[in-house]
Design an enzyme around this catalytic site. Structure first.
Site, PDB file in Angstrom:
ATOM      1  N   CYS A  24      45.373  38.298  40.125  1.00  0.00           N
ATOM      2  CA  CYS A  24      45.400  39.740  39.858  1.00  0.00           C
ATOM      3  C   CYS A  24      46.720  40.148  39.228  1.00  0.00           C
ATOM      4  O   CYS A  24      47.765  39.570  39.502  1.00  0.00           O
ATOM      5  CB  CYS A  24      45.215  40.506  41.157  1.00  0.00           C
ATOM      6  SG  CYS A  24      43.520  40.642  41.657  1.00  0.00           S
ATOM      7  N   ARG A  67      54.854  37.775  39.059  1.00  0.00           N
ATOM      8  CA  ARG A  67      54.538  36.958  40.239  1.00  0.00           C
ATOM      9  C   ARG A  67      55.053  35.544  40.022  1.00  0.00           C
ATOM     10  O   ARG A  67      54.305  34.642  39.647  1.00  0.00           O
ATOM     11  CB  ARG A  67      53.028  36.955  40.511  1.00  0.00           C
ATOM     12  CG  ARG A  67      52.505  38.326  40.849  1.00  0.00           C
ATOM     13  CD  ARG A  67      51.038  38.296  41.198  1.00  0.00           C
ATOM     14  NE  ARG A  67      50.790  37.825  42.550  1.00  0.00           N
ATOM     15  CZ  ARG A  67      49.584  37.730  43.086  1.00  0.00           C
ATOM     16  NH1 ARG A  67      48.533  38.047  42.373  1.00  0.00           N
ATOM     17  NH2 ARG A  67      49.431  37.295  44.323  1.00  0.00           N
ATOM     18  N   LYS A 126      39.480  35.870  52.946  1.00  0.00           N
ATOM     19  CA  LYS A 126      39.714  35.150  51.680  1.00  0.00           C
ATOM     20  C   LYS A 126      41.072  34.446  51.693  1.00  0.00           C
ATOM     21  O   LYS A 126      41.169  33.267  51.364  1.00  0.00           O
ATOM     22  CB  LYS A 126      39.677  36.146  50.515  1.00  0.00           C
ATOM     23  CG  LYS A 126      40.205  35.603  49.207  1.00  0.00           C
ATOM     24  CD  LYS A 126      40.161  36.633  48.116  1.00  0.00           C
ATOM     25  CE  LYS A 126      41.428  37.418  47.910  1.00  0.00           C
ATOM     26  NZ  LYS A 126      42.511  36.731  47.188  1.00  0.00           N
ATOM     27  N   ASN A 127      42.112  35.171  52.075  1.00  0.00           N
ATOM     28  CA  ASN A 127      43.459  34.614  51.965  1.00  0.00           C
ATOM     29  C   ASN A 127      43.745  33.538  53.011  1.00  0.00           C
ATOM     30  O   ASN A 127      44.759  32.841  52.923  1.00  0.00           O
ATOM     31  CB  ASN A 127      44.509  35.719  52.034  1.00  0.00           C
ATOM     32  CG  ASN A 127      44.528  36.555  50.769  1.00  0.00           C
ATOM     33  OD1 ASN A 127      43.880  36.201  49.788  1.00  0.00           O
ATOM     34  ND2 ASN A 127      45.261  37.656  50.800  1.00  0.00           N
ATOM     35  N   ASP A 174      48.127  44.733  50.316  1.00  0.00           N
ATOM     36  CA  ASP A 174      46.713  44.643  49.952  1.00  0.00           C
ATOM     37  C   ASP A 174      45.887  45.819  50.479  1.00  0.00           C
ATOM     38  O   ASP A 174      44.687  45.897  50.207  1.00  0.00           O
ATOM     39  CB  ASP A 174      46.119  43.311  50.447  1.00  0.00           C
ATOM     40  CG  ASP A 174      46.574  42.144  49.584  1.00  0.00           C
ATOM     41  OD1 ASP A 174      47.194  42.384  48.537  1.00  0.00           O
ATOM     42  OD2 ASP A 174      46.309  40.986  49.964  1.00  0.00           O
TER      43      ASP A 174
HETATM   44  C1  UD1 Z   1      49.530  36.590  48.974  1.00  0.00           C
HETATM   45  C2  UD1 Z   1      48.127  37.107  48.994  1.00  0.00           C
HETATM   46  C3  UD1 Z   1      48.028  38.441  48.277  1.00  0.00           C
HETATM   47  C4  UD1 Z   1      49.036  39.416  48.854  1.00  0.00           C
HETATM   48  C5  UD1 Z   1      50.429  38.816  48.887  1.00  0.00           C
HETATM   49  C6  UD1 Z   1      51.441  39.681  49.593  1.00  0.00           C
HETATM   50  C7  UD1 Z   1      46.856  35.052  49.018  1.00  0.00           C
HETATM   51  C8  UD1 Z   1      45.918  34.152  48.319  1.00  0.00           C
HETATM   52  N1  UD1 Z   1      47.268  36.121  48.352  1.00  0.00           N
HETATM   53  O1  UD1 Z   1      49.882  36.400  47.604  1.00  0.00           O
HETATM   54  O2  UD1 Z   1      46.699  38.939  48.439  1.00  0.00           O
HETATM   55  O3  UD1 Z   1      49.056  40.587  48.054  1.00  0.00           O
HETATM   56  O4  UD1 Z   1      50.415  37.545  49.573  1.00  0.00           O
HETATM   57  O5  UD1 Z   1      51.068  39.901  50.909  1.00  0.00           O
HETATM   58  O6  UD1 Z   1      47.190  34.838  50.166  1.00  0.00           O
HETATM   59  N2  UD1 Z   1      57.680  35.940  45.088  1.00  0.00           N
HETATM   60  C9  UD1 Z   1      58.807  35.428  44.473  1.00  0.00           C
HETATM   61  N3  UD1 Z   1      58.841  34.080  44.245  1.00  0.00           N
HETATM   62  C10 UD1 Z   1      57.829  33.238  44.600  1.00  0.00           C
HETATM   63  C11 UD1 Z   1      56.716  33.773  45.241  1.00  0.00           C
HETATM   64  C12 UD1 Z   1      56.661  35.132  45.465  1.00  0.00           C
HETATM   65  O7  UD1 Z   1      59.719  36.152  44.132  1.00  0.00           O
HETATM   66  O8  UD1 Z   1      57.939  32.025  44.366  1.00  0.00           O
HETATM   67  C13 UD1 Z   1      57.608  37.395  45.338  1.00  0.00           C
HETATM   68  C14 UD1 Z   1      56.366  38.030  44.712  1.00  0.00           C
HETATM   69  O9  UD1 Z   1      56.589  38.392  43.354  1.00  0.00           O
HETATM   70  C15 UD1 Z   1      56.162  39.234  45.611  1.00  0.00           C
HETATM   71  C16 UD1 Z   1      56.587  38.706  46.978  1.00  0.00           C
HETATM   72  O10 UD1 Z   1      57.428  37.585  46.717  1.00  0.00           O
HETATM   73  O11 UD1 Z   1      57.007  40.274  45.229  1.00  0.00           O
HETATM   74  C17 UD1 Z   1      55.455  38.283  47.879  1.00  0.00           C
HETATM   75  O12 UD1 Z   1      54.605  37.386  47.174  1.00  0.00           O
HETATM   76  P1  UD1 Z   1      53.762  36.259  47.891  1.00  0.00           P
HETATM   77  O13 UD1 Z   1      53.833  36.443  49.374  1.00  0.00           O
HETATM   78  O14 UD1 Z   1      54.143  34.939  47.352  1.00  0.00           O
HETATM   79  O15 UD1 Z   1      52.293  36.586  47.408  1.00  0.00           O
HETATM   80  P2  UD1 Z   1      51.151  35.520  47.240  1.00  0.00           P
HETATM   81  O16 UD1 Z   1      51.343  34.449  48.231  1.00  0.00           O
HETATM   82  O17 UD1 Z   1      51.009  35.171  45.806  1.00  0.00           O
END
Ligand code: UD1
Length: 440
Positions: free
Chosen positions: A117, A122, A23-24, A309
Site C-alpha cells: 500500500c 517505506r 492478515k498481518n 491501520d
Molecule cells: C506493518 C503492517 C502494516 C502496519 C504497519 C505499522 C504487516 C504485513 N503490515 O507494516 O499493516 O501499517 O506495520 O503498524 O504487518 N521503517 C523504517 N525502516 C524500516 C522499516 C520501517 O524506517 O526498515 C518505518 C516505516 O517507514 C514506518 C515505521 O517504521 O514509518 C513502521 O513501519 P513497519 O512497522 O516496518 O511497518 P510494516 O512492518 O511494513
C-alpha cells in the site's frame, strides 16, 4: 475482475459478526513455514488476495501450497530455490518476510524490494541492518536484496529507527535468528500482537525465544525446526473496523472471535466519544453506537498505542462527530491520501503539516470515491454506510487485500451494500469510424 462496492447509506447495523484471522499475523507465519522441511498447517486463515499471493510466492520457493476453507497447507518439498521475483513481491510488502526465513534456513536469499500500500516512504533499512548485524552479507542491486548467511552468528541488535520499531523488520530478523548459532538479542523489537503470534508459532516449531510481546527478544539459535499445525489469531484491525461500523450507524453489534486485550487502546479512546463496549465471555465484544459521536484527538503510535491501520476508519467516523478532531499519524506521517476522497463526500478535513483537522459535518453525501489504500478503502465503505444516497467505492482490490468478504459481513448486519462488476468505460477511440466496437 475489477469490482466496485455500492453502498446505500442509512441502515443501522445490528446483529453478530465473526471476525476472521489476522492478515498481518498470517503472512509472516506463512513465511516462517520455510524454516522447516515438511507440512505446516495454518488454520483460521482469512480469504484475502494477499494470502493467495503469499501462497504463489511460496510455490516459487519450493513449497506446495493449498488454501481451502480457511486452512493453508504449506509443504516444503524443495529447499533449493532462494529467489522471490519482483512481479510477486512488488504487489505486497509482507512478502519481504520470506527473506528472514530463507536466510535462516537456506543461508541464501534474493528478494525484490517490496511494494504494498502507498502509505508514504517505506524503507527496509532496519531489516537489512538486522541481517547485517547477524553477520549476513547483504547487497542491494538492481532492485533486489541479495543476502548470504554462511557466517551468521548471534548478535546484539538495536532494531528501532527514526519512526520507532518495525513490525515486519522484527519478524524478519527474528525468523533468521532462530536458526543462527549463538544468542541474538533484539532490542527495540516491535511489540505488536502479530509479532507475539509469530513468536508463539516459532516456539511451537522448536525455537528458543524469550520476551515475545516485549521490546527485548532473546533468541538462542537451534539446529533445526519442525513443521507445525497452528491457528491464526483474530484480526484486531478488522474488529476495529466493525467497531466503527457499529458506532457510526448507531448500531448494536456483537463481534465474535476477537481478542479483546489486543483492542485495549481502541476501546479506551472510543469509549471517551460515547461508544459503549461490553465484553461477552472470552472472545466476544458488544459494541453500541451513541446518538451523537463526540470529536476527539487521536495520535497513532506503535503498539500498544492506537494503530495506524485504524486511522482512516477513525477519520471516517470523526468526520461525522460533533466538534473538531485532530488526527496525527506518528507511524506513517504521510498516510493522509484519503482526505480528498472523504471531502468529496462532504467531510470537512484539512491537513496542516502532519495533522488532519476534522470539523464534524452535519451529513455526508454518497458519490463515487476511490480507495487509495487498504484501510482508506475500508474507511470509505464506512462513510458510505451513513452517507445520504449512494456511494460507489472504486479500487476494491485494495480492500480485498485485507478484508475477508467485507460486503457479506456488513450485509449480515443489515447494511445495504453490493459488489458490482465494473464494466470498462468505452472511449471514443474504442470504436471504428462507422461506430463499431474495435476488436480487442
Ligand atoms: C506493518 C503492517 C502494516 C502496519 C504497519 C505499522 C504487516 C504485513 N503490515 O507494516 O499493516 O501499517 O506495520 O503498524 O504487518 N521503517 C523504517 N525502516 C524500516 C522499516 C520501517 O524506517 O526498515 C518505518 C516505516 O517507514 C514506518 C515505521 O517504521 O514509518 C513502521 O513501519 P513497519 O512497522 O516496518 O511497518 P510494516 O512492518 O511494513
Amino acid at each position: 475482475m475489477p469490482y466496485k462496492l455500492v453502498v446505500q447509506g442509512g441502515a443501522e447495523l445490528n446483529g453478530r459478526v465473526t471476525i476472521s484471522g489476522a492478515k498481518n499475523a498470517a503472512l509472516p507465519m506463512m513465511a516462517a513455514a520455510i524454516l522447516a522441511k515438511g507440512r505446516t498447517v495454518l488454520r483460521n486463515v482469512p480469504d484475502l488476495s494477499d494470502v493467495r499471493l503469499m501462497c504463489e510466492i511460496l510455490d516459487g520457493l519450493g513449497c506446495e501450497t493449498s488454501f481451502e476453507n480457511g486452512v493453508v497447507i504449506i509443504d516444503v518439498v524443495d529447499e533449493t530455490p532462494v529467489a522471490a521475483p519482483y512481479e510477486l513481491v512488488s504487489e505486497m510488502r509482507a512478502s519481504f518476510c520470506v527473506l528472514g526465513s530463507l536466510l535462516g534456513r537456506r543461508k541464501r536469499a534474493e528478494v525484490a524490494m517490496p511494494g504494498g500500500c502507498v502509505l508514504g516512504v517505506r524503507p527496509v533499512d532496519l531489516h537489512i541492518k538486522g541481517f547485517k548485524a547477524l553477520g549476513a552479507e547483504v547487497e542491494v542491486d538492481a532492485g533486489n536484496v541479495r543476502a548470504s548467511g554462511d557466517k551468521m552468528r548471534g548478535a546484539h541488535i538495536f532494531l528501532g529507527g527514526s519512526m520507532g520499531p518495525s513490525v515486519t523488520g522484527t519478524c524478519n530478523v527474528l525468523t533468521a535468528a532462530t536458526l543462527t548459532p549463538g544468542v541474538t538479542i533484539i532490542e527495540e523489537a516491535a511489540c505488536e500482537p502479530e509479532v507475539q503470534h509469530l513468536v508463539d508459532m516459532l516456539i511451537a516449531m522448536g525455537a528458543k525465544i524469550q520476551g515475545g510481546g516485549t521490546p527485548r527478544l532473546v533468541v538462542e539459535g537451534v539446529k533445526a525446526l519442525k513443521a507445525v499445525d497452528c491457528d491464526v489469531p483474530p484480526d484486531r484491525i478488522e474488529a476495529g473496523t466493525f467497531i466503527v461500523a457499529a458506532a457510526m450507524t448507531r448500531g448494536d453489534v456483537v463481534l465474535d472471535n476477537v481478542c479483546v486485550e489486543h483492542l485495549g487502546c481502541v476501546i479506551d479512546r472510543f469509549s471517551k466519544i460515547g461508544i459503549e463496549f461490553e465484553r461477552e465471555g472470552q472472545t466476544s465484544l458488544r459494541v453500541r453506537g451513541p446518538e451523537q459521536l463526540e470529536a476527539m484527538d487521536l495520535t497513532t503510535l506503535p503498539y500498544p498505542g492506537f494503530p495506524t491501520d485504524m486511522q482512516a476508519q477513525s477519520m471516517a467516523m470523526l468526520s461525522m462527530a460533533k466538534g473538531i478532531s485532530f488526527v496525527c499519524d506518528k507511524v506513517y506521517p504521510d498516510r493522509f491520501m484519503h482526505i480528498p476522497e472523504f471531502n468529496r463526500m462532504g467531510a470537512n478535513i484539512r491537513k496542516e503539516g502532519n495533522i488532519a483537522i476534522i470539523h464534524g459535518a452535519d451529513y455526508l453525501s454518497g458519490c463515487p470515491v476511490k480507495a487509495t489504500d487498504l484501510r482508506a478503502g475500508a474507511g470509505l465503505v464506512l462513510a458510505g454506510l451513513v452517507a445520504r444516497g449512494k456511494t460507489e467505492v472504486l479500487a476494491v482490490n485494495y480492500i480485498d487485500r485485507g478484508y475477508d468478504r467485507i460486503e457479506e459481513k456488513l450485509k449480515g448486519l443489515g447494511a445495504n451494500i453490493e459488489r458490482v462488476e465494473l464494466i470498462p468505460r468505452r472511449r471514443r477511440t474504442d470504436f471504428t469510424p462507422s461506430g463499431r466496437l474495435k476488436a480487442a
